[in-house]
Design a protein around this motif. Structure first.
Motif, PDB file in Angstrom:
ATOM      1  N   GLN A 123       5.522   6.341  -7.831  1.00  0.00           N
ATOM      2  CA  GLN A 123       4.250   6.084  -8.183  1.00  0.00           C
ATOM      3  C   GLN A 123       4.015   6.657  -9.523  1.00  0.00           C
ATOM      4  O   GLN A 123       4.201   7.946  -9.908  1.00  0.00           O
ATOM      5  CB  GLN A 123       3.221   6.900  -6.978  1.00  0.00           C
ATOM      6  CG  GLN A 123       1.747   6.551  -7.355  1.00  0.00           C
ATOM      7  CD  GLN A 123       0.826   7.074  -6.428  1.00  0.00           C
ATOM      8  OE1 GLN A 123       1.117   8.134  -5.987  1.00  0.00           O
ATOM      9  NE2 GLN A 123      -0.236   6.488  -6.196  1.00  0.00           N
ATOM     10  N   HIS A 136      -1.972  -4.775 -12.555  1.00  0.00           N
ATOM     11  CA  HIS A 136      -0.999  -4.465 -11.627  1.00  0.00           C
ATOM     12  C   HIS A 136      -0.491  -3.248 -12.007  1.00  0.00           C
ATOM     13  O   HIS A 136      -0.503  -2.652 -12.938  1.00  0.00           O
ATOM     14  CB  HIS A 136      -0.041  -5.792 -11.392  1.00  0.00           C
ATOM     15  CG  HIS A 136      -0.722  -6.706 -10.714  1.00  0.00           C
ATOM     16  ND1 HIS A 136       0.108  -7.320  -9.549  1.00  0.00           N
ATOM     17  CD2 HIS A 136      -1.883  -7.509 -10.978  1.00  0.00           C
ATOM     18  CE1 HIS A 136      -0.830  -8.395  -8.993  1.00  0.00           C
ATOM     19  NE2 HIS A 136      -1.679  -8.456 -10.088  1.00  0.00           N
ATOM     20  N   THR A 137       0.277  -2.671 -11.065  1.00  0.00           N
ATOM     21  CA  THR A 137       0.957  -1.437 -11.262  1.00  0.00           C
ATOM     22  C   THR A 137       2.403  -1.261 -11.620  1.00  0.00           C
ATOM     23  O   THR A 137       3.068  -0.378 -11.717  1.00  0.00           O
ATOM     24  CB  THR A 137       0.979  -0.508  -9.910  1.00  0.00           C
ATOM     25  OG1 THR A 137       1.371  -1.378  -8.984  1.00  0.00           O
ATOM     26  CG2 THR A 137      -0.658  -0.390  -9.533  1.00  0.00           C
ATOM     27  N   VAL A 166       0.823  -2.112 -19.238  1.00  0.00           N
ATOM     28  CA  VAL A 166       0.904  -2.956 -17.855  1.00  0.00           C
ATOM     29  C   VAL A 166       2.051  -4.231 -18.154  1.00  0.00           C
ATOM     30  O   VAL A 166       1.706  -4.750 -19.231  1.00  0.00           O
ATOM     31  CB  VAL A 166      -0.455  -3.387 -17.567  1.00  0.00           C
ATOM     32  CG1 VAL A 166      -0.392  -4.314 -16.201  1.00  0.00           C
ATOM     33  CG2 VAL A 166      -1.258  -2.224 -17.132  1.00  0.00           C
TER      34      VAL A 166
END
Length: 268
Positions: free
Chosen positions: A83, A200-201, A224
């Protein structure tokens, strides 16, 4: 991209940078005001290659070894299956401000934060550059949004979102009237929800600098990967609002100087 390039050393470097505060020299979270004599026009006396000579406080623009923006090349990144951040945003009152060299949306109250390695970074403002400052595999895009966050210790983290021509951007659509009216006065645009900035991640992360004078180093950049869309009308409104000569306000790509770029692939 080498999936095996995941070592202790890159993280050691990253945490060293996290341990030092960033001293911001000028108003509006680090960038010099537009009345200072600099431009984005290359091969001029006050263009990007000369910024470090205009003001002694800006010398790092020329001498720094971790300057931004850079080209993000997929073949030269460290792949991280983890993460990258935790984001908690919420609507808050905001104003549109013309800084001359760009247009900024500044939140006047708490608009939330993102957390990187247990450090909270409060969202304070966002602004736009056209064309994009960062490139991916040598490709430049039509627009780049910077979401600027600061920690209690004075460190800065920025999320960069890239755009290409296409459908209008939802976030810019809600601010468009304020951008068109801003001139030299602040325009109150009421509650603005940063969650309307869609992305988005999957991100590229590296340690760099502010992309305008004083070019302060130690900024945590998060670019990103997925490119959003923006309409020609929206780009034109941003260009029309800034001072003459700043319609193009992207700093050229800087030397990477061997820096590590991490690529986070997560589903957070």
């Amino acid at each position: 991209m080498d999936p095996n390039t995941k070592t202790i050393f890159p993280f050691a470097v990253f945490f060293i940078y996290l341990s030092f505060p960033i001293i911001l020299h000028a108003h509006s979270h680090g960038e010099a005001g537009h009345k200072m004599l600099y431009t984005y026009k290359q091969k001029t006396d006050n263009g990007p290659a000369e910024w470090g000579k205009i003001n002694p406080d800006w010398k790092v623009c020329n001498t720094g070894k971790i300057q931004s923006p850079i080209d993000l090349t997929n073949e030269r990144v460290s792949l991280i299956h983890d993460q990258a951040w935790k984001r908690e945003y919420k609507p808050a009152p905001a104003v549109i401000i013309n800084r001359g060299h760009d247009i900024m949306a500044s939140w006047k109250e708490d608009a939330g934060k993102m957390t990187i390695h247990q450090t909270d970074y409060k969202l304070v403002q966002c602004h736009w550059h056209s064309p994009s400052e960062h490139t991916i595999n040598g490709t430049s895009y039509d627009l780049e949004l910077h979401m600027v966050h600061t920690s209690a210790e004075g460190k800065t983290a920025v999320i960069g979102v890239l755009y290409k021509l296409g459908e209008p951007d939802e976030f810019l659509t809600k601010l468009l009237n304020g951008i068109k009216e801003v001139k030299k006065n602040e325009i109150n645009v009421g509650l603005v929800d940063p969650r309307d900035i869609r992305f988005h991640t999957k991100i590229y992360r590296y340690i760099g600098s502010l992309t305008a004078p004083p070019c302060t180093e130690g900024v945590i950049w998060n670019i990103v990967k997925r490119v959003n869309t923006v309409s020609m009308e929206q780009i034109a409104a941003l260009k029309e609002a800034v001072d003459d000569g700043f319609e193009t306000n992207a700093r050229p790509v800087q030397d990477r100087h061997g820096r590590t770029v991490w690529f986070y692939d997560q589903n957070a």
